[in-house]
Design a protein around this motif. Structure first.
Motif, PDB file in Angstrom:
ATOM      1  N   UNK A 113       0.833  -1.203   0.000  1.00  0.00           N
ATOM      2  CA  UNK A 113       0.000   0.000   0.000  1.00  0.00           C
ATOM      3  C   UNK A 113       0.866   1.251   0.000  1.00  0.00           C
ATOM      4  N   UNK A 114       1.970   1.224   0.745  1.00  0.00           N
ATOM      5  CA  UNK A 114       2.882   2.362   0.745  1.00  0.00           C
ATOM      6  C   UNK A 114       3.508   2.565  -0.629  1.00  0.00           C
ATOM      7  N   UNK A 115       3.837   1.484  -1.307  1.00  0.00           N
ATOM      8  CA  UNK A 115       4.435   1.604  -2.635  1.00  0.00           C
ATOM      9  C   UNK A 115       3.409   2.144  -3.634  1.00  0.00           C
ATOM     10  N   UNK A 116       2.158   1.734  -3.497  1.00  0.00           N
ATOM     11  CA  UNK A 116       1.111   2.313  -4.352  1.00  0.00           C
ATOM     12  C   UNK A 116       1.012   3.807  -4.079  1.00  0.00           C
ATOM     13  N   UNK A 117       1.148   4.185  -2.810  1.00  0.00           N
ATOM     14  CA  UNK A 117       1.139   5.599  -2.460  1.00  0.00           C
ATOM     15  C   UNK A 117       2.263   6.366  -3.129  1.00  0.00           C
ATOM     16  N   UNK A 118       3.448   5.751  -3.229  1.00  0.00           N
ATOM     17  CA  UNK A 118       4.565   6.394  -3.910  1.00  0.00           C
ATOM     18  C   UNK A 118       4.239   6.629  -5.385  1.00  0.00           C
ATOM     19  N   UNK A 119       3.616   5.632  -6.000  1.00  0.00           N
ATOM     20  CA  UNK A 119       3.218   5.794  -7.405  1.00  0.00           C
ATOM     21  C   UNK A 119       2.202   6.922  -7.555  1.00  0.00           C
ATOM     22  N   UNK A 120       1.248   7.006  -6.640  1.00  0.00           N
ATOM     23  CA  UNK A 120       0.249   8.071  -6.692  1.00  0.00           C
ATOM     24  C   UNK A 120       0.876   9.447  -6.516  1.00  0.00           C
ATOM     25  N   UNK A 121       1.880   9.533  -5.653  1.00  0.00           N
ATOM     26  CA  UNK A 121       2.516  10.823  -5.387  1.00  0.00           C
ATOM     27  C   UNK A 121       3.210  11.409  -6.614  1.00  0.00           C
ATOM     28  N   UNK A 122       3.510  10.571  -7.596  1.00  0.00           N
ATOM     29  CA  UNK A 122       4.152  11.044  -8.817  1.00  0.00           C
ATOM     30  C   UNK A 122       3.170  11.697  -9.786  1.00  0.00           C
ATOM     31  N   UNK A 123       1.875  11.544  -9.535  1.00  0.00           N
ATOM     32  CA  UNK A 123       0.821  12.141 -10.365  1.00  0.00           C
ATOM     33  C   UNK A 123       0.973  11.784 -11.842  1.00  0.00           C
ATOM     34  N   UNK A 124       1.077  10.497 -12.165  1.00  0.00           N
ATOM     35  CA  UNK A 124       1.220  10.118 -13.578  1.00  0.00           C
ATOM     36  C   UNK A 124      -0.109  10.183 -14.308  1.00  0.00           C
ATOM     37  N   UNK A 125      -0.031  10.086 -15.618  1.00  0.00           N
ATOM     38  CA  UNK A 125      -1.257   9.938 -16.401  1.00  0.00           C
ATOM     39  C   UNK A 125      -1.866   8.559 -16.184  1.00  0.00           C
ATOM     40  N   UNK A 126      -0.994   7.574 -15.966  1.00  0.00           N
ATOM     41  CA  UNK A 126      -1.456   6.197 -15.829  1.00  0.00           C
ATOM     42  C   UNK A 126      -0.499   5.427 -14.936  1.00  0.00           C
ATOM     43  N   UNK A 127      -1.052   4.599 -14.051  1.00  0.00           N
ATOM     44  CA  UNK A 127      -0.266   3.637 -13.275  1.00  0.00           C
ATOM     45  C   UNK A 127      -0.547   2.255 -13.836  1.00  0.00           C
ATOM     46  N   UNK A 128       0.508   1.582 -14.301  1.00  0.00           N
ATOM     47  CA  UNK A 128       0.388   0.220 -14.827  1.00  0.00           C
ATOM     48  C   UNK A 128       0.901  -0.734 -13.771  1.00  0.00           C
ATOM     49  N   UNK A 129       0.082  -1.703 -13.380  1.00  0.00           N
ATOM     50  CA  UNK A 129       0.444  -2.656 -12.338  1.00  0.00           C
ATOM     51  C   UNK A 129       0.737  -4.015 -12.947  1.00  0.00           C
ATOM     52  N   UNK A 130       1.873  -4.590 -12.546  1.00  0.00           N
ATOM     53  CA  UNK A 130       2.275  -5.919 -13.012  1.00  0.00           C
ATOM     54  C   UNK A 130       2.724  -6.745 -11.815  1.00  0.00           C
ATOM     55  N   UNK A 131       2.059  -7.857 -11.588  1.00  0.00           N
ATOM     56  CA  UNK A 131       2.396  -8.724 -10.466  1.00  0.00           C
ATOM     57  C   UNK A 131       1.164  -9.047  -9.644  1.00  0.00           C
ATOM     58  N   UNK A 132       0.886 -10.332  -9.447  1.00  0.00           N
ATOM     59  CA  UNK A 132      -0.317 -10.742  -8.722  1.00  0.00           C
ATOM     60  C   UNK A 132      -0.367 -10.223  -7.288  1.00  0.00           C
ATOM     61  N   UNK A 133       0.786 -10.006  -6.665  1.00  0.00           N
ATOM     62  CA  UNK A 133       0.799  -9.537  -5.282  1.00  0.00           C
ATOM     63  C   UNK A 133       0.184  -8.154  -5.119  1.00  0.00           C
ATOM     64  N   UNK A 134       0.015  -7.426  -6.194  1.00  0.00           N
ATOM     65  CA  UNK A 134      -0.534  -6.078  -6.120  1.00  0.00           C
ATOM     66  C   UNK A 134      -2.058  -6.046  -6.184  1.00  0.00           C
ATOM     67  N   UNK A 135      -2.681  -7.141  -6.568  1.00  0.00           N
ATOM     68  CA  UNK A 135      -4.122  -7.126  -6.832  1.00  0.00           C
ATOM     69  C   UNK A 135      -4.932  -6.781  -5.583  1.00  0.00           C
ATOM     70  N   UNK A 136      -4.698  -7.473  -4.485  1.00  0.00           N
ATOM     71  CA  UNK A 136      -5.468  -7.191  -3.266  1.00  0.00           C
ATOM     72  C   UNK A 136      -5.210  -5.779  -2.729  1.00  0.00           C
ATOM     73  N   UNK A 137      -3.956  -5.310  -2.651  1.00  0.00           N
ATOM     74  CA  UNK A 137      -3.738  -3.924  -2.218  1.00  0.00           C
ATOM     75  C   UNK A 137      -4.382  -2.899  -3.146  1.00  0.00           C
ATOM     76  N   UNK A 138      -4.336  -3.137  -4.445  1.00  0.00           N
ATOM     77  CA  UNK A 138      -4.981  -2.209  -5.381  1.00  0.00           C
ATOM     78  C   UNK A 138      -6.482  -2.150  -5.159  1.00  0.00           C
ATOM     79  N   UNK A 139      -7.085  -3.284  -4.845  1.00  0.00           N
ATOM     80  CA  UNK A 139      -8.526  -3.309  -4.597  1.00  0.00           C
ATOM     81  C   UNK A 139      -8.897  -2.441  -3.399  1.00  0.00           C
ATOM     82  N   UNK A 140      -7.962  -2.305  -2.446  1.00  0.00           N
ATOM     83  CA  UNK A 140      -8.204  -1.459  -1.276  1.00  0.00           C
ATOM     84  C   UNK A 140      -7.991   0.023  -1.577  1.00  0.00           C
ATOM     85  N   UNK A 141      -6.987   0.335  -2.399  1.00  0.00           N
ATOM     86  CA  UNK A 141      -6.579   1.721  -2.588  1.00  0.00           C
ATOM     87  C   UNK A 141      -7.336   2.425  -3.713  1.00  0.00           C
ATOM     88  N   UNK A 142      -7.544   1.751  -4.827  1.00  0.00           N
ATOM     89  CA  UNK A 142      -8.058   2.434  -6.025  1.00  0.00           C
ATOM     90  C   UNK A 142      -9.416   3.114  -5.839  1.00  0.00           C
TER      91      UNK A 142
END
Length: 218
Positions: A113-142
């Motif tokens: 979740x903290x790493x997703x926060x780092x990606x959000x802090x960059x304010x990109x046009x798009x965040x691309x997620x690769x890796x099954x371990x990210x699915x559950x945290x993304x479901x919480x954050x997005x």
């Protein structure tokens, strides 16, 4: 909501800039959302508008005519060193070079979740997620960051909000721990060709305004 908005205040840590050099310094969020170059071909979307969370099967190659504008800002959020994730990462990196996109990478481990926060802090046009371990945290954050577009390649969220698009295929449809998948997991299906199609189809869909859906690639 406050928890997810507060995480990731040290975005510069563990963030790698890759791809081609760019005059775009990412110092400020975009004032206007980027628009695509080109248009989707026939057969990308069904005749009837897909409902939220729907799965569609675009015609192969129907996304080839869509390209991002120069310096399109993308954060590659990746977790895992398995061959499948590495194949997805390579596909995203090669796509960024070919399309002259501005790419930064956040490698996630431990506190996802903290790493997703780092990606959000960059304010990109798009965040691309690769890796099954990210699915559950993304479901919480997005759901708490509806202004940010996400693309999940090689997996999907079980109940995506309108800012989460996925591109997967038979053998690559992980939806989270304890949840059934659309197909049996098959590592051998993570080929460079499928991974390349996933990033291209997914970005084309997001740029064209077809978000919050799952693209099922044949």
């Amino acid at each position: 909501m406050r928890l997810f908005q507060a995480v990731g205040t040290t975005a510069a840590i563990a963030v790698l800039a890759t791809g081609c050099a760019s005059a775009d310094d990412w110092s400020q969020p975009r004032a206007v959302a980027p628009t695509p170059i080109g248009a989707l071909g026939a057969g990308f979307v069904p005749s009837a508008k897909p409902s939220p969370e729907a799965t569609i099967t675009p015609r192969p190659g129907s996304w080839d005519g869509v390209h991002p504008p120069k310096d399109y800002r993308v954060v590659l959020l990746t977790a895992g060193d398995d061959p499948q994730t590495k194949t997805l990462v390579t596909a995203v990196e090669e796509w960024a070079k070919q399309e002259d996109a501005s790419l930064k990478t956040v490698k996630a481990s431990g506190n996802y979740i903290a790493r997703i926060g780092e990606a959000l802090d960059l304010h990109p046009d798009l965040i691309v997620a690769a890796g099954n371990n990210l699915v559950d945290p993304l479901a919480m954050v997005t759901p708490n960051h509806l202004e940010q577009q996400f693309l999940v390649v090689g997996a999907e969220l079980a109940e995506p909000t309108g800012n989460v698009t996925a591109a997967d295929w038979t053998g690559a449809s992980f939806r989270g721990e304890g949840l059934g998948a659309s197909s049996t997991y098959n590592p051998s299906t993570f080929t460079p060709a499928r991974a390349a199609a996933a990033i291209r189809a997914g970005v084309a869909s997001v740029l064209s305004g077809w978000t919050g859906i799952v693209l099922w690639l044949s």
